[in-house]
Design a protein around this motif. Sequence first.
Motif, PDB file in Angstrom:
ATOM      1  N   PHE A  87       0.566  -5.638  12.683  1.00 16.33           N
ATOM      2  CA  PHE A  87       0.490  -7.099  12.789  1.00 16.33           C
ATOM      3  C   PHE A  87      -0.369  -7.687  11.669  1.00 16.33           C
ATOM      4  O   PHE A  87       0.029  -8.654  11.005  1.00 16.33           O
ATOM      5  CB  PHE A  87      -0.087  -7.463  14.160  1.00 16.33           C
ATOM      6  CG  PHE A  87      -0.329  -8.928  14.363  1.00 16.33           C
ATOM      7  CD1 PHE A  87       0.706  -9.780  14.707  1.00 16.33           C
ATOM      8  CD2 PHE A  87      -1.604  -9.462  14.229  1.00 16.33           C
ATOM      9  CE1 PHE A  87       0.481 -11.141  14.902  1.00 16.33           C
ATOM     10  CE2 PHE A  87      -1.849 -10.809  14.424  1.00 16.33           C
ATOM     11  CZ  PHE A  87      -0.800 -11.655  14.759  1.00 16.33           C
ATOM     12  N   SER A  88      -1.535  -7.102  11.448  1.00 15.66           N
ATOM     13  CA  SER A  88      -2.443  -7.619  10.418  1.00 15.66           C
ATOM     14  C   SER A  88      -1.830  -7.491   9.030  1.00 15.66           C
ATOM     15  O   SER A  88      -1.950  -8.401   8.198  1.00 15.66           O
ATOM     16  CB  SER A  88      -3.781  -6.874  10.480  1.00 15.66           C
ATOM     17  OG  SER A  88      -4.421  -7.094  11.712  1.00 15.66           O
ATOM     18  N   PHE A  89      -1.190  -6.370   8.765  1.00 15.75           N
ATOM     19  CA  PHE A  89      -0.516  -6.171   7.479  1.00 15.75           C
ATOM     20  C   PHE A  89       0.504  -7.283   7.241  1.00 15.75           C
ATOM     21  O   PHE A  89       0.553  -7.888   6.164  1.00 15.75           O
ATOM     22  CB  PHE A  89       0.173  -4.808   7.469  1.00 15.75           C
ATOM     23  CG  PHE A  89       0.959  -4.524   6.218  1.00 15.75           C
ATOM     24  CD1 PHE A  89       0.361  -3.902   5.130  1.00 15.75           C
ATOM     25  CD2 PHE A  89       2.308  -4.870   6.125  1.00 15.75           C
ATOM     26  CE1 PHE A  89       1.088  -3.629   3.969  1.00 15.75           C
ATOM     27  CE2 PHE A  89       3.036  -4.613   4.972  1.00 15.75           C
ATOM     28  CZ  PHE A  89       2.423  -3.995   3.888  1.00 15.75           C
ATOM     29  N   ALA A  90       1.301  -7.561   8.265  1.00 14.17           N
ATOM     30  CA  ALA A  90       2.388  -8.530   8.116  1.00 14.17           C
ATOM     31  C   ALA A  90       1.883  -9.953   7.930  1.00 14.17           C
ATOM     32  O   ALA A  90       2.318 -10.664   7.015  1.00 14.17           O
ATOM     33  CB  ALA A  90       3.317  -8.448   9.328  1.00 14.17           C
ATOM     34  N   ILE A  91       0.945 -10.386   8.776  1.00 16.48           N
ATOM     35  CA  ILE A  91       0.510 -11.784   8.668  1.00 16.48           C
ATOM     36  C   ILE A  91      -0.300 -12.019   7.395  1.00 16.48           C
ATOM     37  O   ILE A  91      -0.324 -13.136   6.870  1.00 16.48           O
ATOM     38  CB  ILE A  91      -0.288 -12.246   9.906  1.00 16.48           C
ATOM     39  CG1 ILE A  91      -1.614 -11.488  10.048  1.00 16.48           C
ATOM     40  CG2 ILE A  91       0.556 -12.134  11.160  1.00 16.48           C
ATOM     41  CD1 ILE A  91      -2.526 -12.069  11.125  1.00 16.48           C
TER      42      ILE A  91
END
Length: 238
Positions: A73-77
């Motif tokens: 999630f953190s990578f994507a956002i």
Amino acid sequence: MQYVWFIWSLIILALWGVVYLMKKDSRREMLKMSWITMPFGLTEPLFVPEYWHPPSLFDLAIRTGFDIESLIFSFAIGGIGTVLYNLIFKRRYVEIPHTERKHAMHRLHIYILFVPVLAFLVLALFTHLNHIYCGILAMFLGGIATLYCRPDLKTKIWISGFLFTALYFVYFGSILPFYPDYVELFWNLENLTHILVLGIPIEELLFAFTFGMYWSGLYEHLYWRKLIQTEIIIPLKN
């Protein structure tokens, strides 16, 4: 519901992939900021179970506080939040000349980068606020502080807050028709405001707004870049 959080994280990663394919001139920037943002997924123990307690792969969130989904999630956002404004308004990055970097308003450049970290630590250590509110306030203050030495990013910072909130609203809402009780089951609403916007905790939307604000200008701030209009080439008729 064991795999909802995992599927959810893959949905936002798929969206990252779409943006990556569409924004060819910002792929390097997306990757850089995604890798920089990814380690923030390791802060999940600050929010589990105080803020929420989602089922995760191998039950890692409940057993350890950490989970694989938060890293995805953190990578994507991180990548999406960096280039969303550029994608919609057709902007690209150029380097700020060294002569311009010596301007008086850049004297606090390095210190301002640490405003969110310091704000979060102060709020987390010296108040009884739920850590989600500490994060929201820290990113908001970081976005405001950025405006001091990067007033050229004012439009991007504010608009990106709303853009990312709108995107996040759709993203969060995509799972609720299939799992309408998910929020009630896995968010500690008694520790929060208990304000829901079409089933979405207001804290999630505040997180999205402040993240969109702060992260949208972070690449420019870190790497001394500014935005210019992407040239649109119109082919001549024969």
